[in-house]
Write an enzyme that holds these catalytic residues in place. Structure first.
Site, PDB file in Angstrom:
ATOM      1  N   HIS A 307       5.001  -4.850   6.100  1.00  0.00           N
ATOM      2  CA  HIS A 307       5.503  -5.994   6.947  1.00  0.00           C
ATOM      3  C   HIS A 307       4.211  -6.826   7.234  1.00  0.00           C
ATOM      4  CE1 HIS A 307       7.309  -8.729   9.978  1.00  0.00           C
ATOM      5  NE2 HIS A 307       8.665  -8.279   9.235  1.00  0.00           N
ATOM      6  N   ASP A 364      14.520  -3.818   6.513  1.00  0.00           N
ATOM      7  CA  ASP A 364      15.322  -3.583   5.190  1.00  0.00           C
ATOM      8  C   ASP A 364      15.684  -2.228   4.543  1.00  0.00           C
ATOM      9  OD1 ASP A 364      13.728  -6.486   4.544  1.00  0.00           O
ATOM     10  OD2 ASP A 364      15.974  -6.382   4.597  1.00  0.00           O
TER      11      ASP A 364
HETATM   12  C1  SDX Z   1      11.355  -9.155   5.894  1.00  0.00           C
HETATM   13  O1  SDX Z   1       8.056 -12.065   7.921  1.00  0.00           O
HETATM   14  C2  SDX Z   1       9.060 -11.182   8.661  1.00  0.00           C
HETATM   15  O2  SDX Z   1       9.348 -11.430   9.509  1.00  0.00           O
HETATM   16  C3  SDX Z   1      10.286 -10.733   7.531  1.00  0.00           C
HETATM   17  C4  SDX Z   1      11.236  -9.894   8.076  1.00  0.00           C
HETATM   18  C5  SDX Z   1      12.275 -10.875   8.752  1.00  0.00           C
HETATM   19  O3  SDX Z   1      12.992 -10.498   9.672  1.00  0.00           O
HETATM   20  O4  SDX Z   1      12.387 -12.187   8.564  1.00  0.00           O
HETATM   21  O5  SDX Z   1      10.910  -8.775   8.822  1.00  0.00           O
HETATM   22  C6  SDX Z   1      12.103  -9.581   6.879  1.00  0.00           C
HETATM   23  O6  SDX Z   1      11.128  -9.800   4.763  1.00  0.00           O
HETATM   24  C7  SDX Z   1      10.851  -7.799   5.652  1.00  0.00           C
HETATM   25  C8  SDX Z   1      10.129  -7.142   4.455  1.00  0.00           C
HETATM   26  C9  SDX Z   1      11.059  -7.021   3.207  1.00  0.00           C
HETATM   27  N1  SDX Z   1      10.180  -6.885   2.070  1.00  0.00           N
HETATM   28  C10 SDX Z   1      10.038  -5.650   1.533  1.00  0.00           C
HETATM   29  O7  SDX Z   1      10.130  -4.511   1.828  1.00  0.00           O
HETATM   30  C11 SDX Z   1       8.942  -5.815   0.209  1.00  0.00           C
HETATM   31  C12 SDX Z   1       8.055  -4.566   0.129  1.00  0.00           C
HETATM   32  N2  SDX Z   1       7.043  -4.973   0.848  1.00  0.00           N
HETATM   33  C13 SDX Z   1       5.859  -5.646   0.596  1.00  0.00           C
HETATM   34  O8  SDX Z   1       6.077  -6.680  -0.473  1.00  0.00           O
HETATM   35  C14 SDX Z   1       5.231  -6.251   1.589  1.00  0.00           C
HETATM   36  O9  SDX Z   1       4.708  -5.146   2.465  1.00  0.00           O
HETATM   37  C15 SDX Z   1       5.453  -7.360   2.405  1.00  0.00           C
HETATM   38  C16 SDX Z   1       5.814  -8.621   1.729  1.00  0.00           C
HETATM   39  C17 SDX Z   1       6.536  -6.948   3.457  1.00  0.00           C
HETATM   40  C18 SDX Z   1       4.164  -7.888   3.416  1.00  0.00           C
HETATM   41  O10 SDX Z   1       3.176  -8.146   2.156  1.00  0.00           O
HETATM   42  P1  SDX Z   1       1.714  -8.828   2.877  1.00  0.00           P
HETATM   43  O11 SDX Z   1       1.617  -8.594   4.358  1.00  0.00           O
HETATM   44  O12 SDX Z   1       1.404  -9.700   2.044  1.00  0.00           O
HETATM   45  O13 SDX Z   1       0.937  -7.318   2.455  1.00  0.00           O
HETATM   46  P2  SDX Z   1       0.031  -7.308   1.224  1.00  0.00           P
HETATM   47  O14 SDX Z   1       0.693  -7.409  -0.042  1.00  0.00           O
HETATM   48  O15 SDX Z   1      -1.319  -7.832   1.629  1.00  0.00           O
HETATM   49  O16 SDX Z   1      -0.305  -5.721   1.504  1.00  0.00           O
HETATM   50  C19 SDX Z   1      -1.550  -5.216   1.751  1.00  0.00           C
HETATM   51  C20 SDX Z   1      -1.682  -3.820   0.992  1.00  0.00           C
HETATM   52  C21 SDX Z   1      -1.831  -4.114  -0.486  1.00  0.00           C
HETATM   53  O17 SDX Z   1      -2.578  -2.932  -0.932  1.00  0.00           O
HETATM   54  P3  SDX Z   1      -4.195  -3.088  -1.080  1.00  0.00           P
HETATM   55  O18 SDX Z   1      -4.225  -4.287  -1.931  1.00  0.00           O
HETATM   56  O19 SDX Z   1      -4.892  -3.061   0.330  1.00  0.00           O
HETATM   57  O20 SDX Z   1      -4.685  -1.928  -2.012  1.00  0.00           O
HETATM   58  O21 SDX Z   1      -0.622  -2.826   1.400  1.00  0.00           O
HETATM   59  C22 SDX Z   1       0.198  -2.698  -0.106  1.00  0.00           C
HETATM   60  C23 SDX Z   1      -0.585  -3.929  -0.924  1.00  0.00           C
HETATM   61  O22 SDX Z   1      -0.413  -3.412  -2.451  1.00  0.00           O
HETATM   62  N3  SDX Z   1       1.535  -2.721   0.199  1.00  0.00           N
HETATM   63  C24 SDX Z   1       2.322  -1.914  -0.204  1.00  0.00           C
HETATM   64  C25 SDX Z   1       3.544  -2.320   0.101  1.00  0.00           C
HETATM   65  N4  SDX Z   1       3.483  -3.439   0.757  1.00  0.00           N
HETATM   66  C26 SDX Z   1       2.202  -3.705   0.952  1.00  0.00           C
HETATM   67  N5  SDX Z   1       2.084  -1.043  -1.249  1.00  0.00           N
HETATM   68  C27 SDX Z   1       3.406  -0.480  -1.706  1.00  0.00           C
HETATM   69  N6  SDX Z   1       4.699  -0.831  -1.153  1.00  0.00           N
HETATM   70  C28 SDX Z   1       4.710  -1.561  -0.383  1.00  0.00           C
HETATM   71  N7  SDX Z   1       6.274  -2.084   0.151  1.00  0.00           N
END
Ligand code: SDX
Length: 429
Positions: A307, A364
């Site tokens: 998140h 989720d």
């Molecule tokens: C919702 O914003 C809100 O409030 C949203 C929400 C709401 O109520 O409106 O809470 C609802 O959208 C919840 C999120 C639902 N999405 C998912 O579950 C999809 C999976 N999650 C990711 O795509 C991600 O965690 C996000 C999109 C939720 C957040 O993305 P960020 O903040 O841009 O994080 P990032 O991509 O910068 O990740 C940081 C690191 C990366 O690794 P490194 O580059 O440091 O090596 O964490 C890793 C990412 O690759 N990472 C994950 C991951 N999420 C981040 N690795 C594996 N699985 C994941 N889910």
């Protein structure tokens, strides 16, 4: 921390005001920076940028706190109906019994969609995604509800808010029925918000569906938990569209489109698809987690994890996980995907890849388990999120509508394209 921030650029010192929020959040107000220094700031994805001051929802991502108008989500999830939470978010206070009865009557009286809108369902391709239908139908609804396009009074706003909240629920159920080529079921005046939705979804010509109390309670709680979440992607989209003084329906339709993405509201369905993929592949949780961590091209993300704001647990995930357990127990059903989800969560929370990146289950991760238990099909999961999030979108639209000083949103950029060059005839290219 002081009440100004000092910044030195090209030998010149600038003092920028510091803004402090109700809960002690601090921000540097850069609204005058460009005029004073020629500099803008850059923050790809707005991860560190406040787009507005808002009095609706507060999140503390480190402490796992979520409050609607100051009320903790844990209390609202346990004690509030979705309609009450919607009134709280939109008008800022828990409704009195008279206000609650008045708004409930408005919802009931505005729950049926105009019969000529039914033609639209037949015009969508059979495989059309319900989110596409939802977004289109909300804009179609504006023509019926608000022929003047713009809301000119508090009364018009209240009616539009009630109509949107109530009819979006009816449109969702109607889209499901149309998709199944079943007759559309009209809402009943005597049913509550969640019960009415389940009635419209599952009543058949030959049998009235009477939702169980636990099913209605579980859906009500899910909707409360999804009702708002400060400046998330879809709510920011609603505010972006509202900032041009577009009408409430146009803003909500845009919010539906932003929510649809698998990184946002589409994640609830993506979690179930992920769990089903793991189960069908026969891969162990350990093997799947290794694929996620490999970060090879095409490696999956752990959907339902991570998140932007919560760098600790998402309080909603904790509530939903318990509710999923309770609901399945009371319905005397088991779901192998729930067991798999628990195993996946445990593996991830014991793995430094996730812990070091502060990746925890979000809203989720378990919500799909409840939606499955309620019999809601996968392609309707994100629509359920939209129904739940509508009060937050409406509240944010109103917060801007009520602000006479509101300006259009127009971010700047840093240009990294080609320098000036002259046009050349095609034969010389
Ligand atoms: C919702 O914003 C809100 O409030 C949203 C929400 C709401 O109520 O409106 O809470 C609802 O959208 C919840 C999120 C639902 N999405 C998912 O579950 C999809 C999976 N999650 C990711 O795509 C991600 O965690 C996000 C999109 C939720 C957040 O993305 P960020 O903040 O841009 O994080 P990032 O991509 O910068 O990740 C940081 C690191 C990366 O690794 P490194 O580059 O440091 O090596 O964490 C890793 C990412 O690759 N990472 C994950 C991951 N999420 C981040 N690795 C594996 N699985 C994941 N889910």
């Amino acid at each position: 921390m002081g009440d100004t921030a000092k910044l030195e650029l090209d030998g010149t010192a600038y003092e920028l005001p510091v803004v402090v929020g109700t809960e002690g959040e601090h921000a540097v107000d850069i609204s005058k920076l460009r005029a004073q220094s020629g500099y803008i700031t850059l923050d790809d994805g707005y991860g560190n940028t406040g787009s507005c001051e808002s009095a609706i929802t507060f999140i503390d991502g480190d402490a796992g706190i979520l409050r609607y108008r100051g009320y903790p989500i844990e209390q609202l999830a346990e004690k509030s109906t979705f309609v009450e939470a919607a009134q709280l978010l939109i008008w800022g206070e828990l409704p009195t019994p008279a206000q609650r009865d008045h708004f409930s009557a408005l919802l009931a009286e505005n729950s049926a969609i105009p019969s000529d809108m039914l033609r639209h369902f037949g015009a969508f391709p059979a495989h059309a995604h319900p989110m596409a239908i939802m977004s289109g139908m909300i804009n179609a609804l504006q023509g019926h509800d608000l022929p003047g396009i713009h809301i000119e009074s508090d009364g018009e706003f209240e009616l539009a808010a009630a109509s949107l909240l109530s009819k979006v629920r009816t449109i969702a159920a109607a889209a499901y029925k149309a998709h199944k080529s079943e007759p559309i079921v009209w809402p009943r005046y005597d049913l509550g918000f969640a019960e009415n939705f389940l009635h419209m979804m599952f009543t058949q010509p030959y049998r009235e569906h009477v939702p169980s109390a636990e099913a209605a309670r579980a859906l009500n709680m899910m909707l409360v938990l999804h009702a708002d979440h400060e400046q998330n992607c879809s709510t920011s989209t609603v505010r972006m569209v509202a900032s041009s003084q577009a009408n409430l329906y146009a803003s909500a339709a845009a919010g539906v489109c932003a929510l649809w993405g698998p990184l946002h509201g589409g994640a609830n369905a993506a979690v179930i698809e992920m769990l089903e993929e793991i189960r069908a592949s026969g891969a162990s949780v350990t093997e799947y987690v290794a694929r996620v961590k490999s970060k090879e091209a095409g490696a999956p993300k752990l959907m339902g994890f991570g998140h932007r704001v919560y760098r600790n647990f998402d309080p909603r995930a904790k509530i939903i996980k318990k509710a999923a357990d309770d609901l399945l127990d009371r319905m005397h059903v088991t779901d192998p995907l729930l067991d798999l989800a628990r195993e996946l969560e445990a593996a991830a929370l014991a793995d430094d890849y996730f812990v070091s990146r502060k990746l925890y289950p979000n809203v989720d991760f378990y919500s799909g388990i409840i939606l499955r238990a309620l019999g809601i099909p996968l392609d309707m999961f994100t629509v359920m999120f939209a129904i739940g999030r509508l009060p937050g979108w409406i509240a944010n639209w109103k917060e801007m509508y009520d602000n006479p000083a509101q300006r259009i949103y127009r971010p700047r950029q840093i240009y990294v394209g080609s320098g000036q060059r002259d046009w050349v005839p095609s034969e010389e290219r």
